[in-house]
Design an enzyme around this catalytic site. Structure first.
Site, PDB file in Angstrom:
ATOM      1  N   TYR A 125       0.812  -1.212   0.000  1.00 21.73           N
ATOM      2  CA  TYR A 125       0.000   0.000   0.000  1.00 21.73           C
ATOM      3  C   TYR A 125       0.850   1.270   0.000  1.00 21.73           C
ATOM      4  CZ  TYR A 125      -4.295  -2.631   0.863  1.00 21.73           C
ATOM      5  OH  TYR A 125      -5.375  -3.475   0.765  1.00 21.73           O
ATOM      6  N   LYS A 172       3.957 -14.197   5.447  1.00 20.68           N
ATOM      7  CA  LYS A 172       4.295 -15.110   4.353  1.00 20.68           C
ATOM      8  C   LYS A 172       5.812 -15.118   4.170  1.00 20.68           C
ATOM      9  CE  LYS A 172       2.804 -17.941   1.105  1.00 20.68           C
ATOM     10  NZ  LYS A 172       2.144 -19.226   1.445  1.00 20.68           N
ATOM     11  N   ASP A 206      -1.826 -18.016   4.672  1.00 16.24           N
ATOM     12  CA  ASP A 206      -2.823 -18.889   4.056  1.00 16.24           C
ATOM     13  C   ASP A 206      -3.318 -19.939   5.042  1.00 16.24           C
ATOM     14  OD1 ASP A 206      -0.146 -19.598   3.791  1.00 16.24           O
ATOM     15  OD2 ASP A 206      -0.457 -20.872   2.060  1.00 16.24           O
ATOM     16  N   ASP A 230      -5.553  -5.765   6.025  1.00 23.84           N
ATOM     17  CA  ASP A 230      -6.746  -5.281   5.356  1.00 23.84           C
ATOM     18  C   ASP A 230      -7.667  -6.444   4.993  1.00 23.84           C
ATOM     19  OD1 ASP A 230      -8.568  -3.650   4.111  1.00 23.84           O
ATOM     20  OD2 ASP A 230      -7.336  -3.247   2.352  1.00 23.84           O
TER      21      ASP A 230
END
Length: 340
Positions: A125, A172, A206, A230
């Site tokens: 972002y 991740k 995930d 988000d």
């Protein structure tokens, strides 16, 4: 003495839910002096030349606090998100979104009570995007040691101050070894140095999504970088009834902006049927924050009065249409006031 607060109505249904939230907060006894400033498409409609006028930023900086309705962001084209610009301009580095099960609101899960703490200024972002060749675009993910440590410290302090027992970091780092690797390393070091009383875990994003929909009650406070935070905020809102029943805040060192996290819903704007609850709940967060910042327990008393009122209204099915009821926007506000 009155406390000055900037009120940003926003776009679409924003002005309607803002009036309802203002009415409820005023009726609670909170001594707030509101000053309206615009952002988003509403700013252009008011004659401003920018979506986020400098006058709006300056007044938020002066007062240190704002309550904000939803602002429109176009998809794929057009201007950048006003919300992102606001957070970056004022360095509102911590997005905090509590998620809890509410009586009278249908959902698939019971006893959900968790909080998302999202780093609000970096990651993808940051908006560093380029078209490097025809049909080939890149987006750069930014992670810094200082911002990662700052948000980790905030999340751990949040746990300690509110009696929360566990912090889960979603990442991740198995794939993005430098950016996400830095993020979890900083969180781990902050924990080991100052917050060993808080249980700590790291969960690959995930796998975290799978575990969340299996049993959201296994999580307490979740720390994530910008994009993951988000996405997880909206996913978790879906566990308890949607964005219409979840508040949001953006916290910085020098101030805070509290906002409804749902969209501007232009298809129902002006019809008087929008649900103002999310912005009212964000107003409750604002009053609690003011109580802490100003050392005035009266703000917290007003916040409790409002929270008890909407908990009771929902349990008694006094709700807007999106939650299965019949009340309009201002009717719902009056229903809360009657329950003070």
């Amino acid at each position: 003495m009155s406390t000055n607060v900037v009120l940003i109505p926003g776009d679409g249904i924003g002005p309607e839910v803002a009036v309802a939230a203002q009415r409820v907060i005023d009726a609670s006894g909170a001594d707030i002096r509101w000053t309206v400033r615009h952002a988003g498409e509403a700013a252009l409609a008011a004659g401003e030349k920018q979506l986020l006028p400098q006058s709006t930023l300056d007044l938020i900086s002066e007062y240190g606090i704002a309550l904000k309705g939803p602002c429109t962001t176009p998809i794929g084209t057009g201007f950048r998100s006003v919300n992102v610009l606001l957070r970056k301009s004022l360095d509102l580095y911590a997005a905090v979104r509590p998620i809890r099960t509410m009586a009278g609101v249908k959902s698939r899960y019971d006893n959900v009570d968790l909080v998302i703490v999202r780093e609000n200024t970096e990651g993808l972002y940051a908006g560093i995007e380029n078209e490097i060749a025809k049909g080939v675009c890149t987006s750069i993910k930014v992670a810094t040691d200082s911002a990662s440590r700052r948000i980790a410290d905030y999340a751990f302090r949040y746990c300690r101050e509110r009696g929360r027992k566990k912090l889960s970091v979603f990442h991740k780092a198995n794939i993005m070894k430098l950016t996400d690797g830095l993020f979890i390393r900083c969180a781990r070091e902050v924990h080991d140095a100052s917050y060993q009383d808080i249980e700590y875990e790291e969960v690959i994003i995930d796998a975290a999504c799978m575990k969340m929909v299996q049993d959201p009650t296994r999580f307490d406070v979740i720390l994530a970088e910008n994009l993951y935070g988000d996405i997880m905020s909206d996913l978790c809102a879906g566990l308890v009834g949607g964005l219409g029943v979840t508040p949001g805040s953006n916290i910085g060192e020098k101030g805070a902006v509290f906002e409804a996290v749902h969209g501007s819903a232009p298809d129902i704007a002006g019809k008087g049927i929008a649900n103002p609850l999310a912005l009212i709940m964000s107003g409750v967060m604002m009053l609690n924050w003011l109580s802490t910042q100003r050392g005035d327990p009266r703000f917290r008393e007003c916040a409790t009065r409002i929270r008890n009122a909407y908990d009771r209204a929902l349990a008694e099915s006094a709700t807007t249409r999106d939650l299965g009821g019949t009340l309009g926007t201002l009717e719902f506000a009056e229903a809360l006031i009657k329950r003070f």
